[in-house]
Structure formats: structure tokens, C-alpha cells
Design a protein around this motif. Structure first.
Motif, PDB file in Angstrom:
ATOM      1  N   SER A   1     -22.762 -16.475  48.420  1.00  0.00           N
ATOM      2  CA  SER A   1     -23.107 -15.111  48.811  1.00  0.00           C
ATOM      3  C   SER A   1     -22.277 -14.078  48.054  1.00  0.00           C
ATOM      4  CB  SER A   1     -22.952 -14.921  50.319  1.00  0.00           C
ATOM      5  OG  SER A   1     -21.586 -14.990  50.673  1.00  0.00           O
ATOM      6  N   ARG A   2     -21.088 -14.471  47.568  1.00  0.00           N
ATOM      7  CA  ARG A   2     -20.251 -13.530  46.827  1.00  0.00           C
ATOM      8  C   ARG A   2     -20.609 -13.479  45.346  1.00  0.00           C
ATOM      9  NH1 ARG A   2     -15.889 -15.638  50.326  1.00  0.00           N
ATOM     10  NH2 ARG A   2     -15.619 -17.274  48.792  1.00  0.00           N
ATOM     11  N   ARG A   3     -21.392 -14.420  44.888  1.00  0.00           N
ATOM     12  CA  ARG A   3     -21.761 -14.453  43.479  1.00  0.00           C
ATOM     13  C   ARG A   3     -22.790 -13.381  43.178  1.00  0.00           C
ATOM     14  NH1 ARG A   3     -23.389 -20.219  41.778  1.00  0.00           N
ATOM     15  NH2 ARG A   3     -23.111 -19.286  39.746  1.00  0.00           N
ATOM     16  N   LYS A   4     -22.806 -12.964  41.939  1.00  0.00           N
ATOM     17  CA  LYS A   4     -23.773 -11.954  41.519  1.00  0.00           C
ATOM     18  C   LYS A   4     -25.156 -12.569  41.342  1.00  0.00           C
ATOM     19  CE  LYS A   4     -20.915  -8.623  39.130  1.00  0.00           C
ATOM     20  NZ  LYS A   4     -20.719  -7.898  37.876  1.00  0.00           N
ATOM     21  N   ALA A   5     -26.153 -11.823  41.745  1.00  0.00           N
ATOM     22  CA  ALA A   5     -27.536 -12.226  41.500  1.00  0.00           C
ATOM     23  C   ALA A   5     -27.953 -11.789  40.102  1.00  0.00           C
ATOM     24  CB  ALA A   5     -28.464 -11.605  42.549  1.00  0.00           C
ATOM     25  N   ILE A   6     -27.321 -10.742  39.606  1.00  0.00           N
ATOM     26  CA  ILE A   6     -27.663 -10.188  38.296  1.00  0.00           C
ATOM     27  C   ILE A   6     -26.483 -10.398  37.352  1.00  0.00           C
ATOM     28  CG2 ILE A   6     -28.270  -8.103  37.001  1.00  0.00           C
ATOM     29  CD1 ILE A   6     -29.444  -7.025  39.672  1.00  0.00           C
ATOM     30  N   ARG A   7     -26.718 -11.231  36.338  1.00  0.00           N
ATOM     31  CA  ARG A   7     -25.691 -11.476  35.328  1.00  0.00           C
ATOM     32  C   ARG A   7     -26.177 -11.098  33.932  1.00  0.00           C
ATOM     33  NH1 ARG A   7     -24.163 -17.288  37.601  1.00  0.00           N
ATOM     34  NH2 ARG A   7     -23.010 -16.580  39.408  1.00  0.00           N
ATOM     35  N   THR A   8     -27.467 -11.337  33.683  1.00  0.00           N
ATOM     36  CA  THR A   8     -28.034 -11.120  32.356  1.00  0.00           C
ATOM     37  C   THR A   8     -29.134 -10.072  32.443  1.00  0.00           C
ATOM     38  OG1 THR A   8     -27.534 -13.406  31.791  1.00  0.00           O
ATOM     39  CG2 THR A   8     -29.098 -12.256  30.377  1.00  0.00           C
TER      40      THR A   8
ATOM     41  N   ALA B   1     -44.440   2.788  40.244  1.00  0.00           N
ATOM     42  CA  ALA B   1     -43.094   2.229  40.266  1.00  0.00           C
ATOM     43  C   ALA B   1     -42.802   1.419  41.519  1.00  0.00           C
ATOM     44  CB  ALA B   1     -42.055   3.330  40.104  1.00  0.00           C
ATOM     45  N   GLN B   2     -43.178   1.914  42.672  1.00  0.00           N
ATOM     46  CA  GLN B   2     -42.841   1.209  43.905  1.00  0.00           C
ATOM     47  C   GLN B   2     -43.472  -0.178  43.984  1.00  0.00           C
ATOM     48  OE1 GLN B   2     -43.110   3.421  47.520  1.00  0.00           O
ATOM     49  NE2 GLN B   2     -42.026   5.169  46.668  1.00  0.00           N
ATOM     50  N   ALA B   3     -44.623  -0.356  43.366  1.00  0.00           N
ATOM     51  CA  ALA B   3     -45.281  -1.656  43.387  1.00  0.00           C
ATOM     52  C   ALA B   3     -44.748  -2.588  42.303  1.00  0.00           C
ATOM     53  CB  ALA B   3     -46.787  -1.479  43.219  1.00  0.00           C
ATOM     54  N   LEU B   4     -44.101  -2.042  41.266  1.00  0.00           N
ATOM     55  CA  LEU B   4     -43.704  -2.843  40.112  1.00  0.00           C
ATOM     56  C   LEU B   4     -42.201  -3.009  39.927  1.00  0.00           C
ATOM     57  CD1 LEU B   4     -46.162  -1.313  37.495  1.00  0.00           C
ATOM     58  CD2 LEU B   4     -46.317  -3.569  38.565  1.00  0.00           C
ATOM     59  N   ALA B   5     -41.413  -2.178  40.573  1.00  0.00           N
ATOM     60  CA  ALA B   5     -39.978  -2.167  40.290  1.00  0.00           C
ATOM     61  C   ALA B   5     -39.172  -2.175  41.582  1.00  0.00           C
ATOM     62  CB  ALA B   5     -39.625  -0.930  39.468  1.00  0.00           C
ATOM     63  N   VAL B   6     -37.884  -2.506  41.438  1.00  0.00           N
ATOM     64  CA  VAL B   6     -36.981  -2.465  42.586  1.00  0.00           C
ATOM     65  C   VAL B   6     -36.373  -1.084  42.748  1.00  0.00           C
ATOM     66  CG1 VAL B   6     -36.464  -4.930  42.563  1.00  0.00           C
ATOM     67  CG2 VAL B   6     -35.043  -3.371  41.232  1.00  0.00           C
TER      68      VAL B   6
ATOM     69  N   ILE C   1     -28.682  -2.849  43.521  1.00  0.00           N
ATOM     70  CA  ILE C   1     -29.809  -3.774  43.431  1.00  0.00           C
ATOM     71  C   ILE C   1     -29.317  -5.211  43.619  1.00  0.00           C
ATOM     72  CG2 ILE C   1     -31.546  -4.741  41.864  1.00  0.00           C
ATOM     73  CD1 ILE C   1     -31.735  -1.825  40.704  1.00  0.00           C
ATOM     74  N   ASP C   2     -28.212  -5.553  42.986  1.00  0.00           N
ATOM     75  CA  ASP C   2     -27.635  -6.888  43.125  1.00  0.00           C
ATOM     76  C   ASP C   2     -27.329  -7.197  44.590  1.00  0.00           C
ATOM     77  OD1 ASP C   2     -25.070  -8.752  43.207  1.00  0.00           O
ATOM     78  OD2 ASP C   2     -26.096  -9.149  41.311  1.00  0.00           O
ATOM     79  N   ALA C   3     -26.663  -6.270  45.262  1.00  0.00           N
ATOM     80  CA  ALA C   3     -26.331  -6.473  46.671  1.00  0.00           C
ATOM     81  C   ALA C   3     -27.595  -6.649  47.511  1.00  0.00           C
ATOM     82  CB  ALA C   3     -25.506  -5.288  47.187  1.00  0.00           C
ATOM     83  N   SER C   4     -28.596  -5.840  47.249  1.00  0.00           N
ATOM     84  CA  SER C   4     -29.852  -5.941  48.000  1.00  0.00           C
ATOM     85  C   SER C   4     -30.542  -7.275  47.761  1.00  0.00           C
ATOM     86  CB  SER C   4     -30.797  -4.804  47.611  1.00  0.00           C
ATOM     87  OG  SER C   4     -30.258  -3.569  48.006  1.00  0.00           O
TER      88      SER C   4
ATOM     89  N   GLY D   1     -29.541  10.022  41.480  1.00  0.00           N
ATOM     90  CA  GLY D   1     -30.722   9.779  40.673  1.00  0.00           C
ATOM     91  C   GLY D   1     -31.418   8.456  40.906  1.00  0.00           C
ATOM     92  N   LEU D   2     -30.878   7.606  41.794  1.00  0.00           N
ATOM     93  CA  LEU D   2     -31.511   6.304  42.040  1.00  0.00           C
ATOM     94  C   LEU D   2     -32.436   6.375  43.239  1.00  0.00           C
ATOM     95  CD1 LEU D   2     -31.833   3.247  41.470  1.00  0.00           C
ATOM     96  CD2 LEU D   2     -29.912   2.876  43.051  1.00  0.00           C
ATOM     97  N   SER D   3     -33.693   5.992  43.020  1.00  0.00           N
ATOM     98  CA  SER D   3     -34.638   5.769  44.104  1.00  0.00           C
ATOM     99  C   SER D   3     -34.786   4.271  44.223  1.00  0.00           C
ATOM    100  CB  SER D   3     -36.001   6.382  43.797  1.00  0.00           C
ATOM    101  OG  SER D   3     -35.893   7.769  43.619  1.00  0.00           O
ATOM    102  N   LEU D   4     -34.529   3.726  45.389  1.00  0.00           N
ATOM    103  CA  LEU D   4     -34.577   2.286  45.597  1.00  0.00           C
ATOM    104  C   LEU D   4     -35.833   1.931  46.362  1.00  0.00           C
ATOM    105  CD1 LEU D   4     -32.725  -0.104  44.900  1.00  0.00           C
ATOM    106  CD2 LEU D   4     -31.789   0.084  47.203  1.00  0.00           C
ATOM    107  N   PHE D   5     -36.546   0.899  45.908  1.00  0.00           N
ATOM    108  CA  PHE D   5     -37.806   0.521  46.535  1.00  0.00           C
ATOM    109  C   PHE D   5     -37.706  -0.789  47.288  1.00  0.00           C
ATOM    110  CE2 PHE D   5     -39.256   2.663  42.449  1.00  0.00           C
ATOM    111  CZ  PHE D   5     -39.227   3.915  43.013  1.00  0.00           C
ATOM    112  N   LEU D   6     -36.508  -1.333  47.420  1.00  0.00           N
ATOM    113  CA  LEU D   6     -36.288  -2.558  48.185  1.00  0.00           C
ATOM    114  C   LEU D   6     -36.187  -2.194  49.657  1.00  0.00           C
ATOM    115  CD1 LEU D   6     -33.622  -4.203  45.888  1.00  0.00           C
ATOM    116  CD2 LEU D   6     -35.925  -5.056  46.292  1.00  0.00           C
ATOM    117  N   PRO D   7     -36.544  -3.135  50.553  1.00  0.00           N
ATOM    118  CA  PRO D   7     -36.400  -2.834  51.977  1.00  0.00           C
ATOM    119  C   PRO D   7     -34.929  -2.597  52.340  1.00  0.00           C
ATOM    120  CG  PRO D   7     -37.306  -5.056  51.634  1.00  0.00           C
ATOM    121  CD  PRO D   7     -37.066  -4.448  50.300  1.00  0.00           C
TER     122      PRO D   7
END
Length: 152
Positions: free
Chosen positions: A14-21, A105-110, A129-132, A144-150
């Protein structure tokens, strides 16, 4: 004892990053360079930096990409929206970085990060985004960030 081992392993994951690359899809050379520099300084691996749809598709199809950062306007006939459609088909999250966030955007991006943005805001957006994606507690959204994740 066996259950303790599983619980401990789960805690480490759970502490590891989901986004590395990260794949950077940007047709403005200076913005692309700034993004690469900021990402590298923050410890991310750059899969590639490309300026059109076809190159982006080749990199995504090659695997190893955790997040696609894409401008909407690109060189060529296809746009960042087309890149996001391909990423969605592969199950890859996309963060649009653009002056005007498209309706799709909301249908295609986070999320969508509005240009112009500071490098620290890009890194903070990826952190959110990684945390989500990991189900961790979400940080404060950078400007400036709009987030589309729940929401968490």
C-alpha cells in the motif's frame, strides 16, 4: 503467524507507488523538456517523450507505462483525445495537460491539469492521482487540477 505475514506484505504494497513510469505526449518542445526534467527530479522514469499520436501508441503498446500525460493539441491529424482513447483501451490512466479541458475528458482521463502550470503542480497532480489509484488518502489538489476519480 501466516496471517501476520500476509498483513505485513499488504501494508508494504500500500505504501508503494502505483505510478513509476510516465509517457509524456507533448508537442511543445520547451514544455516537454520541463516536464521531463520535473518528472526525473521527482524520481519518475520517463518511458518516452513524444509529440504525436502514432509514437504514443507505439510506446503504450510496448508496455511498462503507468501514466500517460497528454496535451490535447498534437502534431498530426490525431489529438491527445485519440491518445487517451487508446490508453483507455489498454487500461492506462491519462492526465490531460492542456489550456482547455475537453468535454470528453471525464470519460477518458483521471484528471486535467490546466496550462500554464508550475512543475511542482504537475508532480503534485501525479501524487494525487497515485494516491487515488492506490486507494490511499488523497492529498490536497494542486492549482489547476480537475480530478475525475471518485472521492475517497
Amino acid at each position: 503467524m501466516f496471517f501476520g505475514l500476509l498483513k505485513e506484505a499488504g501494508a508494504r504494497l500500500s505504501r508503494r507507488k502505483a505510478i513509476r513510469t510516465v509517457l509524456v505526449v507533448e508537442d511543445e518542445a520547451l514544455v516537454a523538456f520541463d516536464n521531463e526534467h520535473a518528472l526525473a527530479q521527482a524520481g519518475y522514469r520517463i518511458a518516452a517523450t513524444v509529440d504525436d499520436h502514432d509514437h504514443a501508441v507505439r510506446v503504450m503498446d510496448g508496455g511498462g507505462v503507468d501514466l500517460v500525460i497528454a496535451d490535447v493539441a498534437l502534431h498530426g491529424e490525431k489529438t491527445g483525445i485519440d491518445v487517451a482513447r487508446h490508453a483507455a483501451a489498454l487500461g492506462l490512466p491519462v492526465l490531460f495537460v492542456t489550456g482547455r479541458c475537453p468535454i470528453e475528458a471525464q470519460a477518458l482521463a483521471v484528471g486535467c491539469l490546466a496550462k500554464p502550470y508550475a512543475p511542482r503542480d504537475l508532480i503534485a497532480a501525479i501524487g494525487v492521482i497515485d494516491a487515488s489509484l492506490r486507494g490511499a488518502r488523497r492529498r490536497k489538489l494542486p492549482p489547476g487540477l480537475s480530478l475525475f476519480l471518485p472521492a475517497d
